[in-house]
Design an enzyme around this catalytic site. Structure first.
Site, PDB file in Angstrom:
ATOM      1  N   GLN A 226     -41.143  30.903 -16.961  1.00  0.00           N
ATOM      2  CA  GLN A 226     -40.128  31.592 -17.768  1.00  0.00           C
ATOM      3  C   GLN A 226     -40.184  31.114 -19.215  1.00  0.00           C
ATOM      4  O   GLN A 226     -40.179  29.910 -19.486  1.00  0.00           O
ATOM      5  CB  GLN A 226     -38.749  31.340 -17.145  1.00  0.00           C
ATOM      6  CG  GLN A 226     -37.602  32.071 -17.814  1.00  0.00           C
ATOM      7  CD  GLN A 226     -37.629  33.582 -17.613  1.00  0.00           C
ATOM      8  OE1 GLN A 226     -38.225  34.097 -16.672  1.00  0.00           O
ATOM      9  NE2 GLN A 226     -36.996  34.301 -18.517  1.00  0.00           N
TER      10      GLN A 226
ATOM     11  N   ASP B 268     -47.367  38.028 -15.125  1.00  0.00           N
ATOM     12  CA  ASP B 268     -46.800  38.490 -16.400  1.00  0.00           C
ATOM     13  C   ASP B 268     -47.829  39.273 -17.217  1.00  0.00           C
ATOM     14  O   ASP B 268     -47.469  39.926 -18.192  1.00  0.00           O
ATOM     15  CB  ASP B 268     -46.383  37.283 -17.255  1.00  0.00           C
ATOM     16  CG  ASP B 268     -44.935  36.878 -17.083  1.00  0.00           C
ATOM     17  OD1 ASP B 268     -44.079  37.773 -16.924  1.00  0.00           O
ATOM     18  OD2 ASP B 268     -44.665  35.657 -17.108  1.00  0.00           O
TER      19      ASP B 268
ATOM     20  N   LYS C 249     -34.843  37.150 -10.315  1.00  0.00           N
ATOM     21  CA  LYS C 249     -36.242  37.310  -9.879  1.00  0.00           C
ATOM     22  C   LYS C 249     -36.418  36.734  -8.480  1.00  0.00           C
ATOM     23  O   LYS C 249     -37.014  37.366  -7.601  1.00  0.00           O
ATOM     24  CB  LYS C 249     -37.196  36.612 -10.867  1.00  0.00           C
ATOM     25  CG  LYS C 249     -37.397  37.385 -12.161  1.00  0.00           C
ATOM     26  CD  LYS C 249     -38.114  36.555 -13.235  1.00  0.00           C
ATOM     27  CE  LYS C 249     -38.156  37.326 -14.549  1.00  0.00           C
ATOM     28  NZ  LYS C 249     -38.599  36.537 -15.695  1.00  0.00           N
TER      29      LYS C 249
HETATM   30  N1  GUN Z   1     -38.636  35.564 -20.776  1.00  0.00           N
HETATM   31  C1  GUN Z   1     -38.078  36.776 -21.054  1.00  0.00           C
HETATM   32  N2  GUN Z   1     -38.805  37.767 -20.504  1.00  0.00           N
HETATM   33  C2  GUN Z   1     -39.845  37.172 -19.866  1.00  0.00           C
HETATM   34  C3  GUN Z   1     -40.930  37.672 -19.110  1.00  0.00           C
HETATM   35  O1  GUN Z   1     -41.108  38.882 -18.912  1.00  0.00           O
HETATM   36  N3  GUN Z   1     -41.788  36.731 -18.605  1.00  0.00           N
HETATM   37  C4  GUN Z   1     -41.628  35.407 -18.823  1.00  0.00           C
HETATM   38  N4  GUN Z   1     -42.528  34.578 -18.301  1.00  0.00           N
HETATM   39  N5  GUN Z   1     -40.629  34.913 -19.537  1.00  0.00           N
HETATM   40  C5  GUN Z   1     -39.746  35.788 -20.046  1.00  0.00           C
END
Ligand code: GUN
Length: 300
Positions: A98, A121, A54
């Site tokens: 995350q 998100d 990311k």
């Molecule tokens: N952990 C796995 N996928 C995601 C996601 O799309 N967003 C977040 N914040 N954590 C994750």
């Protein structure tokens, strides 16, 4: 019929190119550099890989990438204080914490603390509600990626029967809202659905997001249907003979690709779209925070 393979990797590359152009215009015309803050607590290896990707892709499209790595034993108060500081930081337009978080931290408290205008998100109740009634804002990343692939493949989705297998807050439920907005007839099936095979056989569009390796069989697919496989499952692969595992989706790909009209592979289908859509959401929130209209090609 042999299905067309929907190349999510290449579509995501193109999308990142468009995002970079929008970022360039925001900088040049408005003096705004969209900033995405990613917070990781602890050392979960899969989360580390996601967060590194990311941060790398955020920088590649010209955005400011701010990574906060906190130790495994971080207290809830400390994490909430960091989120508050990011809420108040004008250089930050998107905040991603995350998941999963260590056991001492309540994820709901964390999500409720993120300012909805920076919630890239689309986890906060305010943004979930906005998606439901069609107001501008960030859209759940994986469903947004699936929608972009479907529109590219099919054009108008109006009147099509869409069957979503899986009802998670992350994928199934927001996907249903987005497909309803596209005028699909939407069925949300799940682990307790009766005669799942017959339900899936009605679908012009199948979204497989159930989290069970290769559960959706080829013979369940209607001839010519478009199949979007959200599953990422690691399974043993004795046929390789080298003791290594392999990734498979929620769809029995080899069978389904003989019957479907188009299908996403795993890996290389939906996966690459999720991070690209996170970046798209950061452009959207940067625009909205600054009173600008977000680019229509980056949202639902
Ligand atoms: N952990 C796995 N996928 C995601 C996601 O799309 N967003 C977040 N914040 N954590 C994750």
């Amino acid at each position: 019929m042999t299905a067309k393979i929907i190349d999510g990797k290449s579509f995501a590359e193109g999308l990142r190119g468009r995002i970079a152009e929008h970022v360039g215009r925001l900088k040049q015309d408005h003096g705004i550099t969209p900033g995405l803050a990613v917070v990781i607590v602890g050392h979960d290896p899969a989360s580390q890989v996601y967060v590194t990707n990311k941060a790398k892709q955020t920088a590649e499209v010209g955005m400011a990438s701010l990574k906060h790595e906190l130790p495994e034993d971080t207290s809830q108060e400390a994490l909430l204080a960091l989120v508050q500081a990011l809420n108040n930081d004008p250089a930050v337009h998107g905040i991603l914490v995350q998941m999963p978080l260590p056991a001492q931290i309540d994820p709901v408290r964390v999500i409720e603390t993120i300012a909805p205008e920076k919630d890239v998100d689309c986890f906060t109740p305010a943004n979930v509600g906005k998606v439901q009634i069609g107001l501008p804002g960030p859209v759940s990343c994986t469903p947004l990626g699936c929608l972009m692939l479907l529109r590219d493949q099919l054009g108008s989705l109006a009147g099509l029967n869409a069957v979503i297998v899986g009802r998670s807050n992350l994928v199934g439920k927001p996907m249903a809202q987005l497909l309803l907005r596209e005028n699909c007839t939407v069925t949300v099936a799940h682990s307790k659905t009766q005669n799942l095979a017959d339900v899936v056989r009605q679908a012009d569009i199948v979204i497989a997001a159930v989290g069970r390796p290769q559960m959706i069989k080829g013979e369940w697919i209607k001839s010519g249907a478009t199949v979007i496989d959200v599953g990422i499952n690691r399974i043993d692969a004795p046929e390789r003979g080298d003791g290594k595992t392999r990734l498979v989706g929620d769809v029995a790909y080899a069978e389904a690709s003989k019957i479907a009209g188009a299908i996403t592979p795993v890996p290389g289908g939906v996966g690459p779209m999720t991070i690209a859509c996170l970046l798209a959401n950061t452009v959207t929130t940067a625009c909205l925070i600054n009173g600008l209209t977000p680019p229509s090609d980056l949202t639902a």
